[in-house]
Design a protein around this motif. Structure first.
Motif, PDB file in Angstrom:
ATOM      1  N   TYR A 158      -2.117  -0.949  10.862  1.00  0.00           N
ATOM      2  CA  TYR A 158      -2.379  -1.512   9.531  1.00  0.00           C
ATOM      3  C   TYR A 158      -1.210  -1.185   8.584  1.00  0.00           C
ATOM      4  CZ  TYR A 158      -3.794  -1.086   4.683  1.00  0.00           C
ATOM      5  OH  TYR A 158      -3.789  -1.137   3.314  1.00  0.00           O
ATOM      6  N   TYR A 218      -6.511   8.472  -6.930  1.00  0.00           N
ATOM      7  CA  TYR A 218      -7.554   7.446  -7.032  1.00  0.00           C
ATOM      8  C   TYR A 218      -7.344   6.649  -8.314  1.00  0.00           C
ATOM      9  CZ  TYR A 218      -9.653  10.123  -3.300  1.00  0.00           C
ATOM     10  OH  TYR A 218      -9.858  10.750  -2.108  1.00  0.00           O
ATOM     11  N   ASP A 236      -3.972  12.184   8.582  1.00  0.00           N
ATOM     12  CA  ASP A 236      -4.189  12.519   7.168  1.00  0.00           C
ATOM     13  C   ASP A 236      -3.202  13.583   6.700  1.00  0.00           C
ATOM     14  OD1 ASP A 236      -6.126  10.752   6.484  1.00  0.00           O
ATOM     15  OD2 ASP A 236      -7.783  12.198   6.424  1.00  0.00           O
ATOM     16  N   THR A 283       0.545   3.413   1.867  1.00  0.00           N
ATOM     17  CA  THR A 283       0.709   3.757   3.274  1.00  0.00           C
ATOM     18  C   THR A 283       2.151   3.531   3.761  1.00  0.00           C
ATOM     19  OG1 THR A 283      -0.409   3.523   5.399  1.00  0.00           O
ATOM     20  CG2 THR A 283       0.052   1.507   4.246  1.00  0.00           C
ATOM     21  N   ASN A 334      -5.196   4.706  -4.187  1.00  0.00           N
ATOM     22  CA  ASN A 334      -6.567   4.610  -3.646  1.00  0.00           C
ATOM     23  C   ASN A 334      -7.519   3.943  -4.640  1.00  0.00           C
ATOM     24  OD1 ASN A 334      -5.124   6.751  -2.154  1.00  0.00           O
ATOM     25  ND2 ASN A 334      -7.062   6.956  -1.072  1.00  0.00           N
ATOM     26  N   PRO A 335      -7.730   2.625  -4.505  1.00  0.00           N
ATOM     27  CA  PRO A 335      -8.605   1.947  -5.465  1.00  0.00           C
ATOM     28  C   PRO A 335     -10.088   2.293  -5.260  1.00  0.00           C
ATOM     29  CG  PRO A 335      -7.624   0.370  -3.919  1.00  0.00           C
ATOM     30  CD  PRO A 335      -7.139   1.716  -3.525  1.00  0.00           C
ATOM     31  N   ASN A 395     -13.520   4.626   3.935  1.00  0.00           N
ATOM     32  CA  ASN A 395     -12.877   5.321   2.819  1.00  0.00           C
ATOM     33  C   ASN A 395     -13.853   6.265   2.122  1.00  0.00           C
ATOM     34  OD1 ASN A 395     -11.286   2.270   2.535  1.00  0.00           O
ATOM     35  ND2 ASN A 395     -10.136   4.161   2.858  1.00  0.00           N
ATOM     36  N   LEU A 396     -13.256   7.224   1.434  1.00  0.00           N
ATOM     37  CA  LEU A 396     -14.064   8.316   0.896  1.00  0.00           C
ATOM     38  C   LEU A 396     -15.156   7.865  -0.083  1.00  0.00           C
ATOM     39  CD1 LEU A 396     -14.530  11.403   0.579  1.00  0.00           C
ATOM     40  CD2 LEU A 396     -12.934  11.304  -1.354  1.00  0.00           C
ATOM     41  N   LEU A 421     -21.800  13.759   3.963  1.00  0.00           N
ATOM     42  CA  LEU A 421     -20.364  13.449   4.014  1.00  0.00           C
ATOM     43  C   LEU A 421     -19.653  14.517   4.829  1.00  0.00           C
ATOM     44  CD1 LEU A 421     -17.720  11.999   2.834  1.00  0.00           C
ATOM     45  CD2 LEU A 421     -17.703  13.906   1.224  1.00  0.00           C
ATOM     46  N   ARG A 424      -8.772  14.382   9.895  1.00  0.00           N
ATOM     47  CA  ARG A 424      -8.652  13.069  10.538  1.00  0.00           C
ATOM     48  C   ARG A 424      -7.190  12.892  10.974  1.00  0.00           C
ATOM     49  NH1 ARG A 424     -10.539   8.224   6.652  1.00  0.00           N
ATOM     50  NH2 ARG A 424      -8.739   8.972   5.542  1.00  0.00           N
ATOM     51  N   SER A 471       0.835  -1.197   0.000  1.00  0.00           N
ATOM     52  CA  SER A 471       0.000   0.000   0.000  1.00  0.00           C
ATOM     53  C   SER A 471       0.871   1.249   0.000  1.00  0.00           C
ATOM     54  CB  SER A 471      -0.864  -0.019   1.265  1.00  0.00           C
ATOM     55  OG  SER A 471      -1.416   1.251   1.507  1.00  0.00           O
TER      56      SER A 471
HETATM   57  C1  LIG Z   1      -3.069   6.555   6.181  1.00  0.00           C
HETATM   58  C2  LIG Z   1      -3.632   5.309   5.583  1.00  0.00           C
HETATM   59  O1  LIG Z   1      -3.271   4.249   5.963  1.00  0.00           O
HETATM   60  N1  LIG Z   1      -4.540   5.437   4.618  1.00  0.00           N
HETATM   61  C3  LIG Z   1      -5.280   4.365   3.945  1.00  0.00           C
HETATM   62  C4  LIG Z   1      -6.468   5.040   3.334  1.00  0.00           C
HETATM   63  O2  LIG Z   1      -5.978   6.078   2.521  1.00  0.00           O
HETATM   64  P1  LIG Z   1      -6.666   7.472   2.434  1.00  0.00           P
HETATM   65  O3  LIG Z   1      -6.793   8.060   3.784  1.00  0.00           O
HETATM   66  O4  LIG Z   1      -5.911   8.211   1.404  1.00  0.00           O
HETATM   67  O5  LIG Z   1      -8.104   7.100   1.822  1.00  0.00           O
HETATM   68  P2  LIG Z   1      -9.566   7.533   2.280  1.00  0.00           P
HETATM   69  O6  LIG Z   1     -10.489   7.030   1.239  1.00  0.00           O
HETATM   70  O7  LIG Z   1      -9.833   7.118   3.679  1.00  0.00           O
HETATM   71  O8  LIG Z   1      -9.507   9.136   2.252  1.00  0.00           O
HETATM   72  C5  LIG Z   1      -9.299   9.855   1.057  1.00  0.00           C
HETATM   73  C6  LIG Z   1      -9.473  11.338   1.301  1.00  0.00           C
HETATM   74  O9  LIG Z   1     -10.823  11.591   1.649  1.00  0.00           O
HETATM   75  C7  LIG Z   1     -10.927  12.255   2.892  1.00  0.00           C
HETATM   76  N2  LIG Z   1     -12.142  11.734   3.539  1.00  0.00           N
HETATM   77  C8  LIG Z   1     -12.312  10.391   3.724  1.00  0.00           C
HETATM   78  C9  LIG Z   1     -13.457   9.891   4.285  1.00  0.00           C
HETATM   79  C10 LIG Z   1     -14.467  10.814   4.696  1.00  0.00           C
HETATM   80  O10 LIG Z   1     -15.504  10.437   5.228  1.00  0.00           O
HETATM   81  N3  LIG Z   1     -14.250  12.152   4.508  1.00  0.00           N
HETATM   82  C11 LIG Z   1     -13.110  12.646   3.947  1.00  0.00           C
HETATM   83  O11 LIG Z   1     -12.965  13.853   3.786  1.00  0.00           O
HETATM   84  C12 LIG Z   1      -9.636  11.927   3.631  1.00  0.00           C
HETATM   85  O12 LIG Z   1      -9.329  12.915   4.566  1.00  0.00           O
HETATM   86  C13 LIG Z   1      -8.643  11.876   2.471  1.00  0.00           C
HETATM   87  O13 LIG Z   1      -8.202  13.158   2.146  1.00  0.00           O
HETATM   88  O14 LIG Z   1      -7.223   4.130   2.560  1.00  0.00           O
HETATM   89  C14 LIG Z   1      -6.542   3.572   1.464  1.00  0.00           C
HETATM   90  C15 LIG Z   1      -7.458   2.651   0.702  1.00  0.00           C
HETATM   91  O15 LIG Z   1      -8.267   3.358  -0.169  1.00  0.00           O
HETATM   92  C16 LIG Z   1      -5.328   2.809   1.951  1.00  0.00           C
HETATM   93  O16 LIG Z   1      -5.710   1.664   2.643  1.00  0.00           O
HETATM   94  C17 LIG Z   1      -4.492   3.704   2.843  1.00  0.00           C
HETATM   95  O17 LIG Z   1      -3.457   2.934   3.401  1.00  0.00           O
END
Ligand SMILES: CC(=O)N[C@H]1[C@@H](OP(=O)(O)OP(=O)(O)OC[C@H]2O[C@@H](n3ccc(=O)[nH]c3=O)[C@H](O)[C@@H]2O)O[C@H](CO)[C@H](O)[C@@H]1O
Length: 477
Positions: free
Chosen positions: A285, A369, A433, A261, A315-316, A335-336, A351, A430, A259
């Motif tokens: 994780y 993404y 982040d 990550t 980000n899949p 995830n977003l 959201l 978060r 990942s």
């Molecule tokens: C730090 C970490 O380990 N991150 C994991 C997370 O990445 P990410 O944290 O990059 O993915 P995510 O989908 O959780 O968030 C993407 C973006 O959306 C934002 N966001 C997300 C959810 C929400 O309700 N509101 C919002 O604003 C978040 O702050 C970020 O800027 O997930 C990925 C899978 O897709 C990988 O598993 C990554 O390892």
């Protein structure tokens, strides 16, 4: 040319033991590898000519083929082993010949089919299918990867413990049943927890795997902070068990799902495979992914004849275009994009955007993404590379598009795809982040001949199709 000369050429061509294997192999090699070459056009033209040449040469074999068939008929009553061996070879050659003819006609523009795909089928028929164990096969990445493997001619054997997948009333994985529906092929499956080494041993004993793709893992970032023991023990034990089985049963091709990550907060953008890893990872994780990379790199040093590929996913998102398989998170999505699509369909009210004061064009977090089907194809390309090269040692690839989109851009794209308004509110960032993450996918393009084909609109349209066709995920199947 005199009749005598013609006869001797014909005889030479039809009795030459390797016949045109070399030409054929070279043609396929060029077709598969030409896209990365500076002399791409010349190489592809040559490959086409060689392939055409192969078809012409095949004609010279017709008399000998007829003779072989006659001999086969004569041996029927005599020697069954000789008969069935001969029949098997004749069938394989016939299937191969038909596939190759289709490939060539598609290449020449006579048939409206994907020539590259048919050439690939020929290659697989020629080398023989590799049997690949896929762990965590019923999940989001697993089901899409299995589909692409099967479509590319690989044999698969799937295992999953259903920790994050849905079973039907007979205990079968619904996602993989859908893959069977899409591909028209049966998907062999056994319920198995990779942490159970005895069960794993039984599976390795029963099957002769040529390689494996290890996807099975716990993956919720927040949960991993609350339950570190579960994450370390599950993710590490599962992987160590697989390494042990590979050593015991001589399986030397290991693809690992890593990942982005592992890079922690990026020190440079875009992130390349040489960017530093292991620093500032904020959750268990992420640590398990980093630790597994280190373990596999060490195993690669100790087992120089192994091929180990670490695929670092960005980000899949999205879903297969059929709308039959997609991401089915349990409970409220972390995830977003699954969250966004559930707001769009009305399952969730609003959201929360985690912060709009980041140092990005619109203040919200930017991520790379990638369409899940592109990501899945990356695994196939990694195996193709091992197959073509024979030995590659340990290699690491970023699987991303190289383009970053912000949370607000993702929401806008999903509004466009769904035709619905998506309610948002601004919340606090978060923990852990970062502002911006995106990769440089150049290495995967150069070495794997892989690059993401789908854009943001495809990701959102396909996700929306999956969401609307399956409002409750796989549960209603
Ligand atoms: C730090 C970490 O380990 N991150 C994991 C997370 O990445 P990410 O944290 O990059 O993915 P995510 O989908 O959780 O968030 C993407 C973006 O959306 C934002 N966001 C997300 C959810 C929400 O309700 N509101 C919002 O604003 C978040 O702050 C970020 O800027 O997930 C990925 C899978 O897709 C990988 O598993 C990554 O390892």
């Amino acid at each position: 040319m005199s009749q005598k000369q013609l006869d001797s050429v014909t005889k030479a061509l039809s009795t030459y033991p390797g016949r045109d294997k070399a030409i054929r192999s070279l043609a396929f090699y060029l077709l598969l590898h030409a896209p990365g070459s500076v002399r791409q056009k010349e190489l592809q033209a040559l490959a086409k000519q060689l392939s055409g040449c192969r078809l012409v040469m095949r004609q010279f074999n017709h008399p000998s083929m007829i003779k072989a068939c006659q001999m086969l008929l004569q041996t029927k009553k005599g020697d069954p082993i000789e008969y069935y061996a001969g029949a098997g070879v004749t069938i394989i050659y016939t299937v191969y010949g038909v596939a190759e003819l289709i490939a060539w006609l598609a290449d020449a523009g006579i048939l409206a089919l994907d020539a590259a795909r048919w050439y690939r089928y020929c290659l697989y028929l020629w080398i023989g299918g590799m049997k690949i164990l896929v762990t965590g096969a019923a999940g989001f990445i697993g089901s899409h990867t299995v589909l692409e493997l099967v479509e590319s001619g690989y044999d698969v054997f799937c295992i999953d413990n259903f920790v994050n997948a849905v079973a039907d009333d007979q205990g079968r994985p619904v996602s993989l049943l859908r893959v069977a529906e899409i591909t028209g092929k049966q998907i062999p499956f056994e319920k198995c927890d990779v942490c159970d080494i005895n069960q794993l041993d039984e599976i390795f004993k029963k099957h002769k795997f040529d390689g494996l793709i290890h996807l099975a893992a716990l993956k919720a970032v927040g949960e991993s902070v609350a339950k570190p023991y579960d994450y370390y023990s599950n993710n590490l034990v599962a992987s160590l068990n697989l390494i042990k089985m590979c050593q015991k049963y001589g399986v030397k091709n290991f693809i690992f799902s890593s990942s982005a990550t592992v890079y922690g907060p990026p020190k440079e953008l875009p992130i390349t495979e040489n960017s530093p890893t292991g620093q500032g990872i904020t959750n268990p994780y992420g640590q398990t992914k980093y630790m597994m990379e280190q373990i596999l790199i060490d195993v690669g040093k100790a087992e120089p004849d192994w091929n180990i590929v670490l695929l670092r996913y960005f980000n899949p998102v999205g879903a297969h275009k059929s709308g039959k398989i997609g991401e089915d998170p349990k409970g409220v999505p972390n995830n977003l994009m699954p969250f966004v699509s559930q707001v769009a369909i009305g399952k969730l009210p609003v959201l929360t955007i985690y912060g709009d004061k980041f140092d990005t064009p619109d203040g919200t977090g930017v991520r790379d993404y990638i369409h899940i089907v592109d990501l899945a194809k990356g695994h196939v390309k990694a195996l193709d590379r091992i197959k073509a090269k024979g030995h590659i040692g340990t290699e690491i690839y970023n699987l991303g598009t190289g383009t970053g989109y912000s949370v607000k851009e993702m929401v806008a794209a999903m509004e466009k795809a769904s035709g619905r308004k998506i309610s948002t509110k601004i919340g606090v960032p978060r923990p852990g982040d970062v502002a911006t993450v995106y990769c440089d996918p150049a290495l995967a393009k150069e070495k794997l001949n892989w690059q993401a084909e789908f854009g943001l609109d495809d990701m959102c349209c396909d996700l929306w199709r999956w969401q609307t066709q399956n409002p409750n995920g796989f549960l209603e199947a």
